[in-house]
Write a protein that holds these residues in place. Structure first.
Motif, PDB file in Angstrom:
ATOM      1  N   TYR A  90      -0.996   8.187   6.536  1.00 37.25           N
ATOM      2  CA  TYR A  90      -2.196   7.654   5.885  1.00 37.25           C
ATOM      3  C   TYR A  90      -1.801   6.370   5.161  1.00 37.25           C
ATOM      4  CZ  TYR A  90      -3.726  12.384   6.844  1.00 37.25           C
ATOM      5  OH  TYR A  90      -4.016  13.565   7.468  1.00 37.25           O
ATOM      6  N   LEU A  91      -2.627   5.356   5.301  1.00 36.36           N
ATOM      7  CA  LEU A  91      -2.293   4.031   4.791  1.00 36.36           C
ATOM      8  C   LEU A  91      -3.211   3.651   3.628  1.00 36.36           C
ATOM      9  CD1 LEU A  91      -0.460   1.535   5.448  1.00 36.36           C
ATOM     10  CD2 LEU A  91      -2.437   0.618   6.681  1.00 36.36           C
ATOM     11  N   PRO A  92      -2.635   3.303   2.458  1.00 35.15           N
ATOM     12  CA  PRO A  92      -3.466   2.822   1.350  1.00 35.15           C
ATOM     13  C   PRO A  92      -3.822   1.349   1.545  1.00 35.15           C
ATOM     14  CG  PRO A  92      -1.180   2.979   0.638  1.00 35.15           C
ATOM     15  CD  PRO A  92      -1.223   3.451   2.070  1.00 35.15           C
ATOM     16  N   LEU A  93      -5.091   1.052   1.433  1.00 37.25           N
ATOM     17  CA  LEU A  93      -5.605  -0.298   1.644  1.00 37.25           C
ATOM     18  C   LEU A  93      -6.626  -0.587   0.544  1.00 37.25           C
ATOM     19  CD1 LEU A  93      -6.236  -2.860   3.509  1.00 37.25           C
ATOM     20  CD2 LEU A  93      -7.896  -1.382   4.653  1.00 37.25           C
ATOM     21  N   ALA A 133     -13.840   4.245  -1.379  1.00 38.14           N
ATOM     22  CA  ALA A 133     -14.595   4.329  -2.633  1.00 38.14           C
ATOM     23  C   ALA A 133     -14.303   3.095  -3.458  1.00 38.14           C
ATOM     24  CB  ALA A 133     -14.203   5.586  -3.410  1.00 38.14           C
ATOM     25  N   ALA A 134     -15.219   2.788  -4.382  1.00 42.35           N
ATOM     26  CA  ALA A 134     -14.986   1.701  -5.337  1.00 42.35           C
ATOM     27  C   ALA A 134     -13.885   2.149  -6.297  1.00 42.35           C
ATOM     28  CB  ALA A 134     -16.266   1.374  -6.090  1.00 42.35           C
ATOM     29  N   LEU A 135     -12.799   1.392  -6.358  1.00 41.92           N
ATOM     30  CA  LEU A 135     -11.653   1.753  -7.197  1.00 41.92           C
ATOM     31  C   LEU A 135     -11.903   1.334  -8.643  1.00 41.92           C
ATOM     32  CD1 LEU A 135      -8.760   2.924  -7.057  1.00 41.92           C
ATOM     33  CD2 LEU A 135      -7.943   0.583  -6.750  1.00 41.92           C
ATOM     34  N   GLN A 136     -12.253   0.090  -8.824  1.00 37.96           N
ATOM     35  CA  GLN A 136     -12.679  -0.461 -10.097  1.00 37.96           C
ATOM     36  C   GLN A 136     -13.554  -1.666  -9.758  1.00 37.96           C
ATOM     37  OE1 GLN A 136      -9.091  -1.457 -12.162  1.00 37.96           O
ATOM     38  NE2 GLN A 136      -8.455  -3.006 -10.698  1.00 37.96           N
ATOM     39  N   ALA A 178      -7.456  -8.412   1.527  1.00 36.87           N
ATOM     40  CA  ALA A 178      -6.958  -7.058   1.774  1.00 36.87           C
ATOM     41  C   ALA A 178      -5.487  -6.944   1.396  1.00 36.87           C
ATOM     42  CB  ALA A 178      -7.141  -6.684   3.246  1.00 36.87           C
ATOM     43  N   GLY A 179      -5.187  -5.926   0.588  1.00 36.82           N
ATOM     44  CA  GLY A 179      -3.805  -5.610   0.239  1.00 36.82           C
ATOM     45  C   GLY A 179      -3.432  -4.247   0.798  1.00 36.82           C
ATOM     46  N   VAL A 180      -2.220  -4.125   1.310  1.00 38.36           N
ATOM     47  CA  VAL A 180      -1.782  -2.908   1.988  1.00 38.36           C
ATOM     48  C   VAL A 180      -0.547  -2.335   1.298  1.00 38.36           C
ATOM     49  CG1 VAL A 180      -1.054  -1.900   4.190  1.00 38.36           C
ATOM     50  CG2 VAL A 180      -2.630  -3.848   4.170  1.00 38.36           C
ATOM     51  N   GLY A 181      -0.553  -1.021   1.091  1.00 34.91           N
ATOM     52  CA  GLY A 181       0.613  -0.325   0.570  1.00 34.91           C
ATOM     53  C   GLY A 181       1.438   0.272   1.701  1.00 34.91           C
ATOM     54  N   ARG A 182       2.261   1.236   1.369  1.00 39.20           N
ATOM     55  CA  ARG A 182       3.132   1.861   2.364  1.00 39.20           C
ATOM     56  C   ARG A 182       2.487   3.122   2.930  1.00 39.20           C
ATOM     57  NH1 ARG A 182       6.147  -0.219  -1.683  1.00 39.20           N
ATOM     58  NH2 ARG A 182       7.922  -1.566  -1.120  1.00 39.20           N
ATOM     59  N   ALA A 190      -0.063   8.727  -0.337  1.00 33.45           N
ATOM     60  CA  ALA A 190      -0.793   7.530   0.091  1.00 33.45           C
ATOM     61  C   ALA A 190      -1.710   7.044  -1.025  1.00 33.45           C
ATOM     62  CB  ALA A 190      -1.591   7.823   1.354  1.00 33.45           C
ATOM     63  N   ALA A 191      -2.382   7.980  -1.708  1.00 29.41           N
ATOM     64  CA  ALA A 191      -3.272   7.604  -2.804  1.00 29.41           C
ATOM     65  C   ALA A 191      -2.500   6.952  -3.950  1.00 29.41           C
ATOM     66  CB  ALA A 191      -4.033   8.827  -3.305  1.00 29.41           C
ATOM     67  N   ALA A 192      -1.261   7.413  -4.176  1.00 21.26           N
ATOM     68  CA  ALA A 192      -0.436   6.813  -5.225  1.00 21.26           C
ATOM     69  C   ALA A 192      -0.104   5.362  -4.901  1.00 21.26           C
ATOM     70  CB  ALA A 192       0.849   7.621  -5.396  1.00 21.26           C
ATOM     71  N   GLY A 193      -0.151   4.994  -3.625  1.00 21.57           N
ATOM     72  CA  GLY A 193       0.139   3.619  -3.214  1.00 21.57           C
ATOM     73  C   GLY A 193      -1.038   2.678  -3.347  1.00 21.57           C
ATOM     74  N   LEU A 194      -2.188   3.177  -3.786  1.00 32.49           N
ATOM     75  CA  LEU A 194      -3.362   2.311  -3.936  1.00 32.49           C
ATOM     76  C   LEU A 194      -3.163   1.288  -5.053  1.00 32.49           C
ATOM     77  CD1 LEU A 194      -6.254   4.893  -3.431  1.00 32.49           C
ATOM     78  CD2 LEU A 194      -5.713   2.951  -1.946  1.00 32.49           C
ATOM     79  N   ASP A 195      -2.408   1.642  -6.091  1.00 37.06           N
ATOM     80  CA  ASP A 195      -2.160   0.697  -7.182  1.00 37.06           C
ATOM     81  C   ASP A 195      -1.381  -0.517  -6.665  1.00 37.06           C
ATOM     82  OD1 ASP A 195      -3.490   2.111  -9.152  1.00 37.06           O
ATOM     83  OD2 ASP A 195      -1.727   3.274  -9.704  1.00 37.06           O
ATOM     84  N   GLU A 196      -0.358  -0.252  -5.857  1.00 41.00           N
ATOM     85  CA  GLU A 196       0.411  -1.354  -5.279  1.00 41.00           C
ATOM     86  C   GLU A 196      -0.474  -2.213  -4.370  1.00 41.00           C
ATOM     87  OE1 GLU A 196       4.020  -2.175  -2.070  1.00 41.00           O
ATOM     88  OE2 GLU A 196       3.607  -0.140  -2.744  1.00 41.00           O
ATOM     89  N   ALA A 197      -1.291  -1.559  -3.538  1.00 41.89           N
ATOM     90  CA  ALA A 197      -2.179  -2.290  -2.636  1.00 41.89           C
ATOM     91  C   ALA A 197      -3.174  -3.144  -3.412  1.00 41.89           C
ATOM     92  CB  ALA A 197      -2.914  -1.311  -1.722  1.00 41.89           C
ATOM     93  N   ALA A 198      -3.694  -2.597  -4.534  1.00 38.29           N
ATOM     94  CA  ALA A 198      -4.643  -3.341  -5.367  1.00 38.29           C
ATOM     95  C   ALA A 198      -3.979  -4.561  -5.983  1.00 38.29           C
ATOM     96  CB  ALA A 198      -5.206  -2.431  -6.456  1.00 38.29           C
ATOM     97  N   HIS A 199      -2.733  -4.393  -6.445  1.00 37.87           N
ATOM     98  CA  HIS A 199      -1.997  -5.510  -7.034  1.00 37.87           C
ATOM     99  C   HIS A 199      -1.752  -6.600  -5.999  1.00 37.87           C
ATOM    100  CE1 HIS A 199       0.818  -7.694  -9.530  1.00 37.87           C
ATOM    101  NE2 HIS A 199       1.745  -7.590  -8.595  1.00 37.87           N
ATOM    102  N   VAL A 200      -1.372  -6.183  -4.792  1.00 33.69           N
ATOM    103  CA  VAL A 200      -1.124  -7.152  -3.717  1.00 33.69           C
ATOM    104  C   VAL A 200      -2.408  -7.905  -3.369  1.00 33.69           C
ATOM    105  CG1 VAL A 200      -0.522  -7.389  -1.272  1.00 33.69           C
ATOM    106  CG2 VAL A 200       0.831  -5.892  -2.747  1.00 33.69           C
TER     107      VAL A 200
END
Length: 225
Positions: A90-93, A133-136, A178-182, A190-200
């Motif tokens: 599963y990919l966080p985006l 979903a809307a993250l923030q 679009a930012g992508v996590g691992r 995968a959900a924990a990687g959403l913060d990294e994807a949001a930052h990117v």
């Protein structure tokens, strides 16, 4: 006869030839009016169902990111009920919306809803599945099911490419980065990687001369610090 959806006209029903008699005109008008009402009711029902589905997806994503994460089996069961297929990864985006000049909270919420609707149609048309979903404010979080880890780039290119085309052609064009996590094998990871994807995504939106469909942490480099 107009087909109204709330205060907005969704479309019109038209008879291609004028009826021959006044009685036929009256009958045709009644049929058109009732057909328009039936379509409007159906559209409202679909919109309500879509809204409930988005609320359920948002609830699960927020739970997966909370300290009390549900077990993987429970998360998988709930995600599958919401349309996410079991997958090896599963990919966080995260899609970060460009607010534009003078943007207010209401306009950002409208853009978020429009982007979520476009994303849902794109994911379905490309035969993929995801939770979104809307993250923030100004950010849409996505957990994308990958059919295989080796297909990560091709799936992202297709989804982001089609989404960019439809976003540009929308009544109110949407600009996003679009930012992508691992990719991870479990939904919670995968959900924990959403913060990294949001930052990117947020950082990549400040880069000049971008033009990429999506960005990873290696693409933002020192700016990401």
């Amino acid at each position: 006869a107009p087909v109204d959806l709330g205060s907005r006209q969704w479309g019109r029903l038209v008879i291609p030839q004028a009826p021959a008699s006044p009685e036929a005109v009256a009958e045709a008008s009644m049929v058109l009016e009732r057909a328009g009402q039936a379509l409007a009711i159906n559209l409202l029902t679909e919109r309500d169902q879509a809204g409930l589905a988005q609320q359920a997806q948002a609830g699960l994503i927020h739970e997966l990111r909370s300290p009390r994460v549900p077990g993987e089996t429970e998360a998988q069961t709930r995600a599958e009920a919401l349309g996410l297929k079991p997958s090896p990864a599963y990919l966080p985006l995260v899609l970060h919306l460009d607010a534009g000049a003078g943007a207010d909270p209401m306009s950002m919420q409208r853009k978020e809803r429009a982007l979520l609707e476009l994303l849902d149609s794109v994911v379905s048309s490309t035969r993929n599945t995801a939770l979104a979903a809307a993250l923030q404010t100004g950010q849409v979080a996505v957990l994308l099911a990958l059919p295989a880890r080796l297909l990560e780039d091709s799936v992202l290119e297709r989804i982001c490419g089609v989404l960019a085309e439809r976003s540009a052609a929308a009544a109110e064009p949407l600009i996003w980065t679009a930012g992508v996590g691992r990719a991870r094998s479990s939904l919670a990871e995968a959900a924990a990687g959403l913060d990294e994807a949001a930052h990117v995504a947020q950082t990549a939106g400040t880069l000049s001369g971008g033009g990429k469909r999506f960005y990873r942490s290696t693409d933002v480099r020192l700016r990401g610090l």
